[in-house]
Design a protein around this motif. Sequence first.
Motif, PDB file in Angstrom:
ATOM      1  N   GLN B 202       0.839  -1.463  -0.057  1.00 51.15           N
ATOM      2  CA  GLN B 202      -0.019  -0.074  -0.020  1.00 51.15           C
ATOM      3  C   GLN B 202       1.085   1.289   0.048  1.00 51.15           C
ATOM      4  O   GLN B 202       1.869   1.220   0.358  1.00 51.15           O
ATOM      5  N   ARG B 204       0.547   5.616   0.119  1.00 47.73           N
ATOM      6  CA  ARG B 204      -0.357   6.775   0.348  1.00 47.73           C
ATOM      7  C   ARG B 204      -0.412   7.486  -0.922  1.00 47.73           C
ATOM      8  O   ARG B 204       0.342   7.773  -1.976  1.00 47.73           O
ATOM      9  N   VAL B 259     -10.551   5.922   5.261  1.00 46.69           N
ATOM     10  CA  VAL B 259      -9.474   5.381   5.891  1.00 46.69           C
ATOM     11  C   VAL B 259      -9.675   4.194   6.842  1.00 46.69           C
ATOM     12  O   VAL B 259     -11.007   4.265   7.552  1.00 46.69           O
ATOM     13  N   TRP B 302       2.365   4.967   7.152  1.00 42.98           N
ATOM     14  CA  TRP B 302       2.021   4.203   6.030  1.00 42.98           C
ATOM     15  C   TRP B 302       0.322   4.114   5.829  1.00 42.98           C
ATOM     16  O   TRP B 302      -0.065   3.894   4.717  1.00 42.98           O
ATOM     17  N   ASN B 303      -0.117   4.391   6.989  1.00 45.88           N
ATOM     18  CA  ASN B 303      -1.558   3.924   6.934  1.00 45.88           C
ATOM     19  C   ASN B 303      -2.502   5.206   7.287  1.00 45.88           C
ATOM     20  O   ASN B 303      -3.754   5.013   7.375  1.00 45.88           O
ATOM     21  N   PRO B 305      -3.624   9.224   7.094  1.00 47.11           N
ATOM     22  CA  PRO B 305      -3.436  10.214   6.233  1.00 47.11           C
ATOM     23  C   PRO B 305      -2.939  11.397   6.977  1.00 47.11           C
ATOM     24  O   PRO B 305      -2.883  11.308   8.147  1.00 47.11           O
ATOM     25  N   ARG B 336      -1.540  13.631   2.228  1.00 46.03           N
ATOM     26  CA  ARG B 336      -1.192  12.148   2.009  1.00 46.03           C
ATOM     27  C   ARG B 336      -2.483  11.112   2.288  1.00 46.03           C
ATOM     28  O   ARG B 336      -3.057  11.486   3.386  1.00 46.03           O
ATOM     29  N   THR B 338      -5.008   8.076   2.423  1.00 46.90           N
ATOM     30  CA  THR B 338      -5.020   6.105   2.585  1.00 46.90           C
ATOM     31  C   THR B 338      -6.112   5.627   2.296  1.00 46.90           C
ATOM     32  O   THR B 338      -7.310   6.348   2.242  1.00 46.90           O
ATOM     33  N   ALA B 374      -4.770   6.691  -2.935  1.00 48.47           N
ATOM     34  CA  ALA B 374      -3.827   5.876  -2.188  1.00 48.47           C
ATOM     35  C   ALA B 374      -4.017   4.379  -3.242  1.00 48.47           C
ATOM     36  O   ALA B 374      -5.176   4.233  -3.691  1.00 48.47           O
ATOM     37  N   VAL B 376      -3.888   0.641  -2.715  1.00 50.30           N
ATOM     38  CA  VAL B 376      -4.220  -0.474  -1.560  1.00 50.30           C
ATOM     39  C   VAL B 376      -4.017  -1.879  -2.497  1.00 50.30           C
ATOM     40  O   VAL B 376      -5.196  -2.028  -3.040  1.00 50.30           O
ATOM     41  N   GLY B 403       4.010  -0.888   3.714  1.00 54.52           N
ATOM     42  CA  GLY B 403       3.471   0.118   3.513  1.00 54.52           C
ATOM     43  C   GLY B 403       4.460   1.181   2.680  1.00 54.52           C
ATOM     44  O   GLY B 403       5.684   0.811   2.991  1.00 54.52           O
TER      45      GLY B 403
END
Lengths: 461, 461
Positions: B202, B204, B259, B302-303, B305, B336, B338, B374, B376, B403
Amino acid sequence: MGEHARLQDILTHLDQGLEDALARLMRFLEIPSISTDPAHAGDVRTAAEWLAQELRDLGFDTQVHDTPGHPMITARSPRGDARPLLFYGHYDVQPVDPLSLWDRPPFEPAIEDTPQGRVIRARGASDDKGQLMTFVEAFRAWKAVHGALPTDLILLFEGEEESGSPSLRPFLIEHADSLRADLAMICDTARYADGRPAITTQLRGLVGQEVVIHAADRDLHSGSFGGLAANPIMILAQALAALKDDTGRVTLPGFYDGVADLSPELARDWQALNFDAADYLSRVGLSQPIGERGRTALEMVWNQPTAEINGIAGGYAGAGFKTVLPATARAKVSFRLTGTQDPQAVRQAFQDHVRRFVPADCRAEFHDHGAGPASVMDISDPAFGQAKDALTQEWGQEAAYIGGGGSIPIAGDFKELLGMDSMLVGFARDDDRIHSPNEKYDVESFAKGARSWARILSALR
Amino acid sequence: MGEHARLQDILTHLDQGLEDALARLMRFLEIPSISTDPAHAGDVRTAAEWLAQELRDLGFDTQVHDTPGHPMITARSPRGDARPLLFYGHYDVQPVDPLSLWDRPPFEPAIEDTPQGRVIRARGASDDKGQLMTFVEAFRAWKAVHGALPTDLILLFEGEEESGSPSLRPFLIEHADSLRADLAMICDTARYADGRPAITTQLRGLVGQEVVIHAADRDLHSGSFGGLAANPIMILAQALAALKDDTGRVTLPGFYDGVADLSPELARDWQALNFDAADYLSRVGLSQPIGERGRTALEMVWNQPTAEINGIAGGYAGAGFKTVLPATARAKVSFRLTGTQDPQAVRQAFQDHVRRFVPADCRAEFHDHGAGPASVMDISDPAFGQAKDALTQEWGQEAAYIGGGGSIPIAGDFKELLGMDSMLVGFARDDDRIHSPNEKYDVESFAKGARSWARILSALR
């Protein structure tokens, strides 16, 4: 001959000598005394020597003092038993760039007929050569009528006003004893916006402060660090945003200590000015006054302090986009002060405020710029009322006590270093284009300015 | 011969052919294919032709496509009945300035012995010539052992990755039908920081937004207008400061729609990485993770925003001080993203947010920069588990799903334009100095990278 008759003679003398006085001013204006440009250092000195010679010819005991920068001129009239007065002006001028925007060469002065009347067109015509010559010409006329200069005058002219006055404070300190008068007359301000004569009786002080927020030791990629690493622009934005609350009041603890509401007398004078905030703002493309509710616009600009962000920079702000978390962000902030606000206390409160927003692994670096308190003149001094009456008589309309939103450092320096209050009387107009191309000074400002000084001198002598 | 035996033969072939493979890479690295520099356009084409010839020699049906920029290369293996896979790499490289910081000429590649093992030193050794050759060498070894290329491969190489890929999206759109595979293998990423093999599942997304606050129609003097006229820097600071609340959460309404918390599988993998946020931050002079409480550092990068201010400018920020109220202030802000956050909705929410801070006589001007959701990946696709196992076997340590905090636009483009998921597998190291002087690629990365692809191919074919 009574005082009144003598004043009339002086005024008549000034009227009859106007063209000669203008001719003298023209010669003064031909000298390109641009103080900030080292290439013009010789011209600045030439202007100093020209002015000093005028003063010597009038009988002043005149000295041209060398400084690390440009010369200072002091001149004294004979001692007597009058109240000692100091007159201040500056003989240096602003640069002229861009030259292409001038309709005529800036140092080839001319009298132009315009729909608004005759104007003197040249760099320095208004700021400040034309203005300082108003009192010099008044002294000349006084001498012609009285046969002697007014007594107990100290004249001080500097050649660095347009380049930060680096030599002024050291000079004032060194010559404090010989410069200390009872009151300083500073001729470097304008009439009120509508043209009515005015005495500026209060000026805001200023504290300049630069702050740099340091976060990471290098610029970071916002993909790799965004959301995890401190962003100095955000820290700075949050600290600056919190400087004012929703009502426009500055939030620093103790900030308003020393800020006073207007006296009834000044409130009345200011009210009579019929200041139109909407019109004032509309000339710069705005329409809405900001600031505290319940205050008039003039109060906001002249009698209330403010915090303003004058500059900010951080990260990448050029063309395109860079997803950077910068290492640093910086801002320049200034506070305009009124009443007896303490500049150092304000500076300290701001620094403390910023530090509350800085996480433990970041730091705030501060650079102090100038600091000076507000200048609030004591208008209970009878000289103020006498000068106000004199101006009212000359201009045929009620003179006003006004404030100023900016700072005139010389007034603060006189107060701090010589313990001397100042009276700020000037005859410039808002449309004189000082510091800009095609600067001018109305012949009316010059002629009635000199007559005004004659009246004020007469009232005070 | 069984599949396992054949895989062993391929790996042996790769081991025995390593020096030849390195020699081929050296020739590739000698070509200064700097895509951003027009002076190197011919070199970029030379690199394309060199690579295309390699692919033709291997039996790929290869085409070099002209574009308005640099060439695209497509290559296909014979059709079969396997799942179609697309392999992506780029043959252009970053500029080499400042040349004086290189220990050897950047386009005179060499194998150097270092305390950390043998490295290939040259511009592009890691990014991306060395990486893309890992799968090319795997195909070569496969063909040597099997007597034929793996079937149903589509290879895509671009020559503009280091200069914004202007031709990529038009090319993908024009050639969508022939490029659409079941899964794209993108070889342009690194192993995890500690060297363990990894699949990036994944990334962003990103929304870039520039905002300019316009207040007065000119710069104002803060003495004359401070406290009365709107200050665009303050408006901007207040709007930006309010983007995050005290807990670090972004305040835009609806911002967190889409998210999602980590799946248990990914949470377990990420936990096993033993990411040391303090160590990570200490390398850039910081120590404290910011962001929401209760989230791990890897989650934040990584996960989760984020909203970041990437640049800000307004007023006077140079040496000294200018008491100006500027006419405008500007900032560049990026988000950013996710999960399934909608870039356009985020952009709109930000613009709405800013406008709430702008008084009626001021205005906000927005410039949209790039926007992409993002990426994913669907790791329930068996290919992911198979590739992960293959990597684990090759490297002797558990491969990880990881990620990425940044964006790899090609993955988003493949998804958006071709409906194709991507698997990001690369063998670079954090210390490869990509984009910097003295770029290198470990010989181990190259050798075991090629072996890794052989294993993955074997598992997927």
